[in-house]
Design a protein around this motif. Structure first.
Motif, PDB file in Angstrom:
ATOM      1  N   LEU A 161      -1.505  11.907 -13.429  1.00 11.04           N
ATOM      2  CA  LEU A 161      -2.897  11.563 -13.791  1.00 11.04           C
ATOM      3  C   LEU A 161      -3.843  12.283 -12.841  1.00 11.04           C
ATOM      4  N   HIS A 162      -4.779  12.997 -13.430  1.00 11.81           N
ATOM      5  CA  HIS A 162      -5.819  13.652 -12.622  1.00 11.81           C
ATOM      6  C   HIS A 162      -7.168  13.135 -13.098  1.00 11.81           C
ATOM      7  N   VAL A 183      -0.129   9.727  -4.426  1.00 12.38           N
ATOM      8  CA  VAL A 183      -1.517   9.475  -4.820  1.00 12.38           C
ATOM      9  C   VAL A 183      -2.385  10.177  -3.794  1.00 12.38           C
ATOM     10  N   SER A 184      -3.305  10.997  -4.262  1.00 16.17           N
ATOM     11  CA  SER A 184      -4.235  11.581  -3.296  1.00 16.17           C
ATOM     12  C   SER A 184      -5.657  11.454  -3.817  1.00 16.17           C
ATOM     13  N   HIS A 197      -5.414  12.637  -7.674  1.00 17.64           N
ATOM     14  CA  HIS A 197      -4.175  13.217  -8.201  1.00 17.64           C
ATOM     15  C   HIS A 197      -3.113  12.132  -8.102  1.00 17.64           C
ATOM     16  N   LEU A 198      -2.464  11.812  -9.191  1.00 20.33           N
ATOM     17  CA  LEU A 198      -1.338  10.871  -9.149  1.00 20.33           C
ATOM     18  C   LEU A 198      -0.127  11.570  -9.744  1.00 20.33           C
ATOM     19  N   THR A 258      -3.269  -3.027 -12.114  1.00 22.18           N
ATOM     20  CA  THR A 258      -2.475  -2.506 -10.988  1.00 22.18           C
ATOM     21  C   THR A 258      -2.910  -1.077 -10.681  1.00 22.18           C
ATOM     22  N   LEU A 259      -3.090  -0.294 -11.749  1.00 24.01           N
ATOM     23  CA  LEU A 259      -3.555   1.084 -11.565  1.00 24.01           C
ATOM     24  C   LEU A 259      -4.910   1.088 -10.847  1.00 24.01           C
ATOM     25  N   MET A 260      -5.800   0.194 -11.287  1.00 28.36           N
ATOM     26  CA  MET A 260      -7.132   0.138 -10.672  1.00 28.36           C
ATOM     27  C   MET A 260      -7.040  -0.222  -9.189  1.00 28.36           C
ATOM     28  N   ARG A 261      -6.160  -1.176  -8.863  1.00 22.27           N
ATOM     29  CA  ARG A 261      -6.042  -1.585  -7.456  1.00 22.27           C
ATOM     30  C   ARG A 261      -5.507  -0.444  -6.592  1.00 22.27           C
ATOM     31  N   ILE A 262      -4.642   0.369  -7.180  1.00 21.04           N
ATOM     32  CA  ILE A 262      -4.146   1.536  -6.426  1.00 21.04           C
ATOM     33  C   ILE A 262      -5.284   2.552  -6.249  1.00 21.04           C
TER      34      ILE A 262
END
Lengths: 218, 230
Positions: free
Chosen positions: A26-27, A62-63, A7-8, A46-50
């Motif tokens: 984003l789910h 972010v969960s 979950h973002l 960056t999204l991928m690294r998060i």
């Protein structure tokens, strides 16, 4: 009912004074395939690294499996792995590289899983197992790097342009192996790729990223 | 020039006949330097890793201090160690003065900045993708440290070889802390200094040849390790 892995909400990332990521929501569902396209520097990596827990976002929530980013355990983090465009192989043999993830999980009997993972990416174990990391071509190195991830049977596999710098044969083998992982173990795939046509064939949904913002591609 | 030539001939005689006094100095040198290099590596590698890897306030200042310590004179280390280890000093009760372990302590202080600085540089020069790879394969912080050090193993061995080269050729610490005691704490370098002072060139040259051989071995090892680390 499908399980939501990520979950973002209102997630941003800032480098210096520049906002490189600004995701409203984003789910990501378990066992799904999500394709992400976008120009270079748009914030995809960056999204991928998060998502790989390598970077903490500047703000937002972010969960993973309902656990907040900062509370994600080592066991949960170990369910997620990532393959980059240019992989890094450890300075050891192919066998050493593939078995590394298993060994740090305390698994000592690695022979059979390593053989299977190597075969999955189209490399013959008897020919490649003892080879040094120095003796591999770019495509072979990328396939060994993928085998090192597949041997872990990950719950989430993040692929950041995995075929951008390899030959066509390696590219096909890498993508087929990733899809097999989804079919066999229910691995959730999040793939950054410029191959929109191919993504349309395999992905459950495709997202476009521009200036750090996500939007669906129809 | 004759005395130099005859000294060289006598030196080879001492070496090939296995002169006990000559080999006692060699044994002491190898023992003390091995102990100190091992201690420098055990203490210095993790410190160097932290310095090269972690980002913390004052890191640059620490780096400047470590780099400055690289040129610490051996007589200053000898003086400090003597002051601490003498009977009046805070470590006097340990009885380290004029012993091989005492010399090893001083030589560890000499080797430590070399190992810390070279390890930090090696870790700084590690590929950025290494950390990401290790973490995404599921390593915990301890495994990250150990794997990173293992990846930098050739550079670490290079640091050890460089420290060994410096330690084995030092004279100040061995002379002041060891006391140059015959059969006990006399090393190659202190023996050369003493024998030259006495006009006994043969043993000085013999020991000098051994020292050169050791330096050659260290250099050969270093060039091999450099090739492997590239």
């Amino acid at each position: 009912m499908s399980e939501t892995l990520y979950h973002l909400e209102k997630v941003t990332q800032v480098y210096g004074h520049r906002t490189v990521l600004d995701v409203e929501s984003l789910h990501i569902e378990a066992r799904s395939i999500t394709g992400v396209i976008g120009p270079n520097g748009s914030g995809k990596s960056t999204l991928m690294r998060i998502l790989a827990f390598l970077e903490k976002p500047a703000s937002g929530r972010v969960s993973f499996q309902d656990q907040p980013f900062t509370k994600v355990t080592l066991e949960q983090r170990r369910q997620v792995t990532m393959l980059n465009q240019e992989p890094y192989l450890l300075k050891r043999s192919v066998k050493g590289n593939i078995s590394y993830g298993l060994k740090i999980r305390g698994i000592s009997d690695t022979s059979r899983p390593v053989d299977r993972a190597l075969s999955k990416v189209g490399l013959a174990p008897d020919k490649f197992l003892q080879r040094s990391w120095r003796e591999l071509s770019g495509g072979e190195a990328q396939r060994v790097a993928l085998a090192a991830r597949l041997v872990l049977k990950p719950k989430v596999l993040l692929l950041d342009e995995p075929t951008a710098s390899v030959d066509r044969e390696s590219s096909e083998l890498i993508l087929r192996a990733a899809l097999d992982a989804r079919d066999q173990w229910g691995t959730t795939l999040i793939i950054i790729s410029h191959q929109l046509t191919w993504l349309r064939q395999i992905a459950d949904r495709i997202l476009s990223m521009d200036y750090g913002r996500l939007s669906p591609v129809h | 020039m004759d005395y130099l030539l005859s000294g060289l001939i006598q030196a080879f005689e001492l070496l090939f006949k296995g002169d006990p006094e000559t080999y006692s100095a060699v044994k002491t040198t190898v023992l003390a330097s091995s102990l100190s290099v091992a201690a420098s590596m055990v203490i210095g590698s993790p410190l160097g890793f932290c310095l090269g890897y972690a980002r913390f306030p004052g890191r640059r200042s620490v780096r400047v201090v470590v780099d400055t310590l690289l040129s610490l004179p051996t007589v200053v280390i000898g003086l400090l160690c003597y002051a601490f280890m003498s009977h009046r000093g805070p470590l006097g009760h340990l009885g380290l003065l004029f012993t091989i372990p005492g010399m090893a302590v001083g030589q560890t202080i000499l080797g430590l900045p070399i190992v810390v600085a070279m390890t930090a540089t090696a870790v700084e020069n590690l590929d950025d993708r290494l950390k990401q790879t290790i973490l995404t394969l599921g390593a915990d912080p301890r495994q990250l440290l150990l794997t990173s050090l293992w990846e930098a193993r050739f550079a670490l061995a290079l640091a050890g070889a460089a420290a060994y080269g410096r330690i084995v050729s030092e004279v100040g610490i061995s002379m002041m802390v060891g006391g140059n005691i015959k059969w006990h704490t006399r090393t190659i370098t202190t023996a050369i200094a003493l024998e030259t002072g006495k006009g006994q060139f043969a043993m000085g040259i013999a020991l000098g040849l051994i020292l050169l051989a050791l330096a050659l071995m260290v250099n050969v090892a270093m060039s091999g390790l450099k090739r492997l680390s590239e």
